[in-house]
Design a protein around this motif. Structure first.
Motif, short mmCIF file in Angstrom:
data_model
loop_
_atom_site.label_atom_id
_atom_site.label_comp_id
_atom_site.label_asym_id
_atom_site.label_seq_id
_atom_site.Cartn_x
_atom_site.Cartn_y
_atom_site.Cartn_z
N ILE A 143 61.36 19.54 26.00
CA ILE A 143 61.78 19.11 24.37
C ILE A 143 60.23 18.69 24.19
O ILE A 143 59.61 18.99 22.66
CB ILE A 143 62.61 18.23 24.35
N ILE A 144 59.04 17.71 24.69
CA ILE A 144 57.87 17.56 24.50
C ILE A 144 57.19 19.03 24.15
O ILE A 144 55.76 18.62 23.37
CB ILE A 144 56.95 16.81 25.54
N ARG A 145 57.13 20.00 24.94
CA ARG A 145 56.72 21.45 24.35
C ARG A 145 57.43 22.13 22.90
O ARG A 145 56.26 23.74 23.30
CB ARG A 145 56.94 22.99 25.84
N ASP A 146 58.01 21.78 22.56
CA ASP A 146 58.80 22.29 21.64
C ASP A 146 59.48 23.63 22.71
O ASP A 146 59.33 24.67 21.74
CB ASP A 146 57.59 23.33 20.35
N LEU A 147 59.75 23.81 23.76
CA LEU A 147 61.01 24.85 24.35
C LEU A 147 61.92 24.38 24.02
O LEU A 147 62.56 25.45 25.08
CB LEU A 147 59.60 25.06 25.73
N TYR A 148 62.82 23.27 23.92
CA TYR A 148 64.13 23.10 24.10
C TYR A 148 64.80 23.54 22.70
O TYR A 148 64.68 23.51 21.63
CB TYR A 148 64.36 21.58 23.92
N GLN A 149 66.23 23.54 22.49
CA GLN A 149 67.22 24.54 21.35
C GLN A 149 67.21 22.87 20.35
O GLN A 149 67.47 23.47 19.64
CB GLN A 149 68.12 24.52 22.37
N GLN A 201 71.61 9.34 23.83
CA GLN A 201 71.02 10.05 23.00
C GLN A 201 70.40 11.34 22.72
O GLN A 201 70.17 11.42 24.48
CB GLN A 201 70.51 9.79 21.56
N THR A 202 69.50 12.70 22.30
CA THR A 202 69.41 13.79 22.46
C THR A 202 67.70 12.74 22.80
O THR A 202 67.38 13.85 24.02
CB THR A 202 69.52 14.72 21.85
N TYR A 203 66.87 12.26 22.55
CA TYR A 203 66.15 12.13 22.14
C TYR A 203 65.78 10.95 21.60
O TYR A 203 66.28 10.51 21.18
CB TYR A 203 65.03 13.00 22.06
N GLY A 204 64.44 9.88 21.99
CA GLY A 204 64.08 8.90 21.52
C GLY A 204 63.92 7.39 22.44
O GLY A 204 63.97 6.31 21.73
#
Length: 326
Positions: free
Chosen positions: A46-52, A89-92
């Protein structure tokens, strides 16, 4: 408050530690003073913008956490200041305080360590949803777990044992295989030791495997699918190998078997009641010693980049958890 912040997409080393304003809980929300944050493989994506899921910048990684209730928003019932809780939660979550909808929180028993509670939800929740809900695993069935020493793999081994399966644990080194055997697998297979398909066929016997649990993907996936028996189920959990396999659909036809996707996050967000019940069940298993909720390594919040590097480098058995000093 201290927070891990992804201000630009990139490797873990690009993450920043910032001081942010403490959030205020809105209606239906609970403010949690965070003590521990569970990290997962998808945090490295997710930090690489590679997650859905693609959050707007800046954001914090971290999908699961545990701590104490610090304040209640308007209309919240069932929680009190000081309660020990965990949440999803999904992130954060990689920050000192989180304001979260009450429906995505669960109380943590006094005799369950908050570090373990922070690492339970995603990995064991995924395995429970995969094996029982999507895979319809029955006692006595034969289950192959790929990536069996990682977070979701270890969870599948342990919950497969709880559900009464016979389990072969597959991993990338003898040490990782031994680890999975110590946690309940009946047999093990090191990818480097020979033919995966042949080993799985031997374990499945004349009937073949009933279930394959695959969080790895790559070139192992098709080999494992070919070891399924009639009416077998192949569970697509993730792609830790970095390659999404292209499975020939004729195999499903010829073998009379299924491939089933396992999207824990999607299911959990849409069904908070299911999530709450699943987390309560998993915490019960942890308290009873039926699952280990194994935490391999802990890091201070400020060392989040190093922690994610351990996950990326596949140097983790079970979970990595960030901690925040009181």
């Amino acid at each position: 408050m201290k927070a891990v912040v992804c201000a630009r997409h990139g490797a873990p080393e690009t993450l920043e530690i910032r001081d942010l304003p403490q959030p205020v809980p809105g209606p239906g929300e609970v403010l949690v003073k965070v003590a521990a944050i569970g990290l997962n493989f998808f945090d490295t994506l997710i930090i690489r913008d590679l997650y859905q899921v693609k959050p707007e910048l800046p954001f914090s990684p971290g999908a699961e956490y545990a701590g104490h209730v610090a304040a209640l928003g308007e209309g919240v019932t069932g929680f009190a200041v000081g309660d020990r809780v965990c949440g999803y939660q999904t992130y954060g979550a990689a920050r000192a305080y989180v304001a979260a909808p009450a429906q995505f929180l669960a109380k943590v028993p006094d005799d369950l360590d908050l570090v373990k509670a922070a690492g339970l939800i995603v990995t064991y929740g995924t395995a429970l949803y995969a094996l029982r809900d999507r895979g319809e695993l029955k006692a006595g069935e034969r289950l192959a777990v790929l990536g069996a020493s990682g977070g979701v793999g270890l969870a599948a081994v342990e919950l497969g044992r709880v559900l009464g399966a016979r389990i072969i644990a597959c991993a990338s080194s003898p040490d990782k295989v031994r680890f999975a055997l110590e946690h309940g697998a009946d047999e093990g297979f090191d990818y480097a030791s020979g033919d995966l398909k042949a080993a799985l066929k031997a374990f499945g016997g004349e009937k073949g495997l009933d279930l394959v649990y695959d969080p790895v993907g790559g070139d192992m996936a098709e080999q494992a699918l070919r070891a399924l028996g009639s009416l077998g189920r192949f569970l697509v959990v993730g792609f830790a190998a970095g390659e999404i396999p292209k499975i020939p659909l004729n195999l499903l036809l010829v073998k009379n078997c299924d491939a089933r996707g396992v999207a824990f996050g999607t299911h959990a967000r849409a069904n908070p009641g299911w999530l709450r019940d699943a987390v309560a069940e998993l915490m019960g298993y942890a308290r009873d010693g039926r699952i280990s909720a194994h935490v391999d390594k802990t890091f201070p919040l400020e060392h989040c980049a190093e922690a994610l590097g351990e996950i990326s480098g596949r140097r983790v058995k079970g979970k990595v958890v960030l901690t925040i000093a009181d």
